[in-house]
Design an enzyme around this catalytic site. Sequence first.
Site, PDB file in Angstrom:
ATOM      1  N   HIS A 156       1.137  -1.397  -0.104  1.00  0.00           N
ATOM      2  CA  HIS A 156      -0.178   0.127  -0.043  1.00  0.00           C
ATOM      3  C   HIS A 156       1.126   1.567   0.103  1.00  0.00           C
ATOM      4  O   HIS A 156       0.880   2.427   1.159  1.00  0.00           O
ATOM      5  CB  HIS A 156      -0.867   0.148   0.965  1.00  0.00           C
ATOM      6  CG  HIS A 156      -2.053  -0.109   1.138  1.00  0.00           C
ATOM      7  ND1 HIS A 156      -3.051  -1.020   0.190  1.00  0.00           N
ATOM      8  CD2 HIS A 156      -3.360   1.102   1.041  1.00  0.00           C
ATOM      9  CE1 HIS A 156      -4.413  -0.535   0.031  1.00  0.00           C
ATOM     10  NE2 HIS A 156      -4.617   0.788   0.776  1.00  0.00           N
ATOM     11  N   GLY A 161      -5.646   5.383  -4.216  1.00  0.00           N
ATOM     12  CA  GLY A 161      -5.276   4.702  -5.869  1.00  0.00           C
ATOM     13  C   GLY A 161      -4.754   3.888  -5.684  1.00  0.00           C
ATOM     14  O   GLY A 161      -4.840   2.681  -6.566  1.00  0.00           O
ATOM     15  N   ASN A 162      -4.165   2.870  -4.886  1.00  0.00           N
ATOM     16  CA  ASN A 162      -3.498   1.338  -4.446  1.00  0.00           C
ATOM     17  C   ASN A 162      -4.522   0.194  -5.335  1.00  0.00           C
ATOM     18  O   ASN A 162      -3.525  -0.044  -6.212  1.00  0.00           O
ATOM     19  CB  ASN A 162      -3.270   1.155  -3.036  1.00  0.00           C
ATOM     20  CG  ASN A 162      -2.319   2.426  -2.063  1.00  0.00           C
ATOM     21  OD1 ASN A 162      -1.035   1.799  -2.437  1.00  0.00           O
ATOM     22  ND2 ASN A 162      -3.164   2.922  -1.338  1.00  0.00           N
ATOM     23  N   ARG A 167      -4.193  -2.907  -9.667  1.00  0.00           N
ATOM     24  CA  ARG A 167      -4.768  -4.104 -10.878  1.00  0.00           C
ATOM     25  C   ARG A 167      -4.382  -3.820 -11.807  1.00  0.00           C
ATOM     26  O   ARG A 167      -4.344  -4.621 -12.979  1.00  0.00           O
ATOM     27  CB  ARG A 167      -6.271  -4.023 -10.828  1.00  0.00           C
ATOM     28  CG  ARG A 167      -7.403  -4.565 -10.101  1.00  0.00           C
ATOM     29  CD  ARG A 167      -8.672  -4.110  -9.602  1.00  0.00           C
ATOM     30  NE  ARG A 167      -9.600  -2.747  -9.591  1.00  0.00           N
ATOM     31  CZ  ARG A 167      -9.467  -1.887  -8.846  1.00  0.00           C
ATOM     32  NH1 ARG A 167      -8.824  -2.524  -7.340  1.00  0.00           N
ATOM     33  NH2 ARG A 167      -9.610  -1.006  -8.216  1.00  0.00           N
TER      34      ARG A 167
END
Length: 215
Positions: A156, A161-162, A167
């Site tokens: 993280h 936006g992690n 993805r």
Amino acid sequence: MEAQYKLDAYHSLSIEGYRVTDELINKVRSGEWKPDKDDLDARNALAARGYWQAFQAVKKSVSAIFQGEDSAEIAERDLSIWHSEMFMPCVTAGIIKPSDVVGYRSHQVYIRNSMHTPLSPDALRDAMNTLFSLLKEEPEAGVRAILGHFLFTYIHPYMDGNGRVGRFLMNTMLASGGYDWLIIPVERRSEYMEALEKASVSRDIVPFVKFLSSI
């Protein structure tokens, strides 16, 4: 990737709690949206625009991989660009400062409804260097995709936006092996989060592997 963009943007943004529609995704994609006048819910529109900008950066990274560059080296080089592009509309709108999207986070973060506590800020640089080293050493694209996504979200490294970047990292690694772009449906968000939780807290990555394999 281009053919999958609208569906990918809808599901990835929805997983993170944003409320987006096909109309909004198309509007910000075309450049017609202006944050000061067109949308009542600027938060969703800014996120959609940022996702589109980040997606363009990811496409360039995948193109470089298809031209023969090493996927792990590309990820190490470009991952911060994906993240900064994701939040650049918020910078342009004056909501956050440019310095907020530069480098890894400097504060501790916590994940809602999770027993996992991400790494402290002091550990981020070494952890990310280790992640990239592991990706470079792993010959199988599928393994790079699964472990890349899991370890990135486990670390993280950013304040926000992690999940979206994780993805993107997963799909970039999949693309390097010739696999199709994988979209995690928002309808299966609970399964997705439970599998990541199991991997993070119990050190059992099998449910996460089975989940991704079932999509």
